[in-house]
Design an enzyme around this catalytic site. Sequence first.
Site, PDB file in Angstrom:
ATOM      1  N   LYS A   1       0.820  -1.159   0.207  1.00  0.00           N
ATOM      2  CA  LYS A   1       0.103   0.025  -0.089  1.00  0.00           C
ATOM      3  C   LYS A   1       0.757   1.243  -0.159  1.00  0.00           C
ATOM      4  O   LYS A   1       0.442   2.195  -0.653  1.00  0.00           O
ATOM      5  CB  LYS A   1      -0.928  -0.139   1.105  1.00  0.00           C
ATOM      6  CG  LYS A   1      -1.963  -0.972   1.172  1.00  0.00           C
ATOM      7  CD  LYS A   1      -3.347  -0.626   1.144  1.00  0.00           C
ATOM      8  CE  LYS A   1      -4.257  -1.851   0.700  1.00  0.00           C
ATOM      9  NZ  LYS A   1      -5.644  -1.895   0.820  1.00  0.00           N
TER      10      LYS A   1
ATOM     11  N   LYS B   1      -3.655 -10.667  -7.158  1.00  0.00           N
ATOM     12  CA  LYS B   1      -4.846 -11.023  -6.455  1.00  0.00           C
ATOM     13  C   LYS B   1      -5.944 -10.010  -6.981  1.00  0.00           C
ATOM     14  O   LYS B   1      -5.646  -8.926  -7.160  1.00  0.00           O
ATOM     15  CB  LYS B   1      -4.398 -10.625  -5.145  1.00  0.00           C
ATOM     16  CG  LYS B   1      -5.515 -10.916  -3.929  1.00  0.00           C
ATOM     17  CD  LYS B   1      -5.200 -10.574  -2.569  1.00  0.00           C
ATOM     18  CE  LYS B   1      -5.952  -9.151  -2.432  1.00  0.00           C
ATOM     19  NZ  LYS B   1      -6.513  -8.528  -1.129  1.00  0.00           N
TER      20      LYS B   1
ATOM     21  N   LYS C   1     -10.174  -4.959  -4.840  1.00  0.00           N
ATOM     22  CA  LYS C   1     -11.146  -3.797  -5.346  1.00  0.00           C
ATOM     23  C   LYS C   1     -10.183  -2.605  -5.573  1.00  0.00           C
ATOM     24  O   LYS C   1     -10.915  -1.833  -6.089  1.00  0.00           O
ATOM     25  CB  LYS C   1     -12.063  -3.710  -4.004  1.00  0.00           C
ATOM     26  CG  LYS C   1     -11.498  -3.302  -2.713  1.00  0.00           C
ATOM     27  CD  LYS C   1     -12.728  -3.188  -1.537  1.00  0.00           C
ATOM     28  CE  LYS C   1     -12.180  -3.340  -0.233  1.00  0.00           C
ATOM     29  NZ  LYS C   1     -12.160  -3.706   0.865  1.00  0.00           N
TER      30      LYS C   1
HETATM   31  P1  ATP Z   1      -7.819  -3.616  -1.421  1.00  0.00           P
HETATM   32  O1  ATP Z   1      -7.661  -3.829  -2.741  1.00  0.00           O
HETATM   33  O2  ATP Z   1      -8.080  -2.478  -0.587  1.00  0.00           O
HETATM   34  O3  ATP Z   1      -6.528  -4.309  -0.544  1.00  0.00           O
HETATM   35  P2  ATP Z   1      -9.210  -6.205  -1.185  1.00  0.00           P
HETATM   36  O4  ATP Z   1     -10.106  -6.091  -2.288  1.00  0.00           O
HETATM   37  O5  ATP Z   1      -7.906  -7.024  -1.182  1.00  0.00           O
HETATM   38  O6  ATP Z   1      -8.789  -4.737  -0.834  1.00  0.00           O
HETATM   39  P3  ATP Z   1     -10.012  -6.437   1.587  1.00  0.00           P
HETATM   40  O7  ATP Z   1     -11.181  -5.523   1.983  1.00  0.00           O
HETATM   41  O8  ATP Z   1      -8.508  -6.204   1.786  1.00  0.00           O
HETATM   42  O9  ATP Z   1     -10.294  -6.675  -0.012  1.00  0.00           O
HETATM   43  O10 ATP Z   1     -10.388  -7.999   1.885  1.00  0.00           O
HETATM   44  C1  ATP Z   1     -11.535  -8.448   2.667  1.00  0.00           C
HETATM   45  C2  ATP Z   1     -11.271  -9.867   2.814  1.00  0.00           C
HETATM   46  O11 ATP Z   1     -11.480 -10.762   1.565  1.00  0.00           O
HETATM   47  C3  ATP Z   1     -10.123 -10.343   3.612  1.00  0.00           C
HETATM   48  O12 ATP Z   1     -10.437 -11.350   4.471  1.00  0.00           O
HETATM   49  C4  ATP Z   1      -9.138 -10.987   2.297  1.00  0.00           C
HETATM   50  O13 ATP Z   1      -8.406 -11.851   2.842  1.00  0.00           O
HETATM   51  C5  ATP Z   1     -10.379 -11.663   1.736  1.00  0.00           C
HETATM   52  N1  ATP Z   1      -9.922 -11.346   0.112  1.00  0.00           N
HETATM   53  C6  ATP Z   1      -9.778 -10.214  -0.569  1.00  0.00           C
HETATM   54  N2  ATP Z   1      -9.591 -10.569  -1.950  1.00  0.00           N
HETATM   55  C7  ATP Z   1      -9.328 -11.635  -2.044  1.00  0.00           C
HETATM   56  C8  ATP Z   1      -9.179 -12.610  -3.040  1.00  0.00           C
HETATM   57  N3  ATP Z   1      -8.591 -12.195  -4.375  1.00  0.00           N
HETATM   58  N4  ATP Z   1      -9.029 -13.968  -2.731  1.00  0.00           N
HETATM   59  C9  ATP Z   1      -9.353 -14.431  -1.531  1.00  0.00           C
HETATM   60  N5  ATP Z   1      -9.563 -13.709  -0.766  1.00  0.00           N
HETATM   61  C10 ATP Z   1      -9.787 -12.372  -0.698  1.00  0.00           C
END
Ligand code: ATP
Length: 335
Positions: free
Chosen positions: A115, A197, A200
């Site tokens: 980040k 990954k 969002k």
């Molecule tokens: P950001 O892009 O802001 O890092 P994010 O899309 O990674 O956000 P988070 O809010 O960080 O989403 O994650 C919410 C939950 O969903 C956490 O438990 C995270 O481990 C899980 N998660 C997020 N993205 C994935 C993914 N691509 N696959 C599996 N689990 C995920």
Amino acid sequence: MDEKRKVIFSGIQPSGELTLGSYMGAIRNWVDLSGQYDCYYCIVDMHAITVRQNPAELRRRSISQLAQYIACGLDPEKNTLFIQSHVAEHAQLGWVLDCYTMFGELSRMTQFKDKSAKNAENINAGLFTYPSLMAADILLYQTDLVPVGSDQKQHVELSRDIALRFNGIYGDVFTIPEPFIPQAGARIMSLTTPQNKMSKSDKDPGGCIYILQKPEEILRCFKRAVTDSDTERCVRYDPEAKPGVSNLMQIYACATGKTFPEIEAEFDGKGYGDFKTAVGESVVELLRPIREKTEDLMKNKDYLSSILRSGAEKASRTASRTLRKVYKKVGFVER
Ligand code: ATP
Ligand code: LTN
């Protein structure tokens, strides 16, 4: 019979729309676990402001996230659903735990490194101490299990280390939590760059599927999903050699409950086109009822507010007990 039910805590930042990744990696398991445990599912708005947010959007997304939690199957009568900033103990314990978390530990967190690279103009202290606030979230409820995707394993492990350190000094104050990471869906990858990954904050809109996305758009994203350029051109699970196809297989397995050998047999002799269409359709059917229920719930803001009120009250009762204990242990004078 009298044995205390185990406690689950997890949270998601309302920093963007919920994705298929967060559904498959986290929320799906929250629903599965919710019958057997005492569950706290949080909307972690205080974590979200470690990256600059538009205030009106943050407010709207926090409410919409609650509606999506319920629409995904979390019954507000059986689970404690609440907003982090409604329960002041999170910030209060977060500060105490900052003083029991080492600079070196925080510097090693991969999410901080990622980040800070993405937000080079705003590497604020909150982004750095983010994991001790997350430890406070978890430890306030004497949590046993934390269902998250694999990217959050490092943070949960740091929460354990902080709890062990604190208990080592003051005696048994905190339950030591464990991460709960699913077998399938722990790390859903981007549809356009399967090395990354699905997230969002992804800049490429085609790479990420959102829970509330319209069926036509979902299908379009899956039709354009990257498959692999190997010569074999068959549906086979091999994340090293075939990251794109293997990611689509993970998604299809999560959406349909089919195993990898069943999926390989189903698409034996068929092209990638048929496979991508089938995966897209399975995701459309998975998300359709969730989107419709969310739309319905969003028409009843009074109902959603009442859930947030009772969720915060229930969470506060548990959190204040732990905080009182911690304040006493560290030597604060009782008010
Ligand atoms: P950001 O892009 O802001 O890092 P994010 O899309 O990674 O956000 P988070 O809010 O960080 O989403 O994650 C919410 C939950 O969903 C956490 O438990 C995270 O481990 C899980 N998660 C997020 N993205 C994935 C993914 N691509 N696959 C599996 N689990 C995920
Ligand atoms: N760090 C997590 C969100 C989060 C969380 C938590 C998850 C904040 N507090 C407590 C589990 C338990 C993320 O970025 N996805």
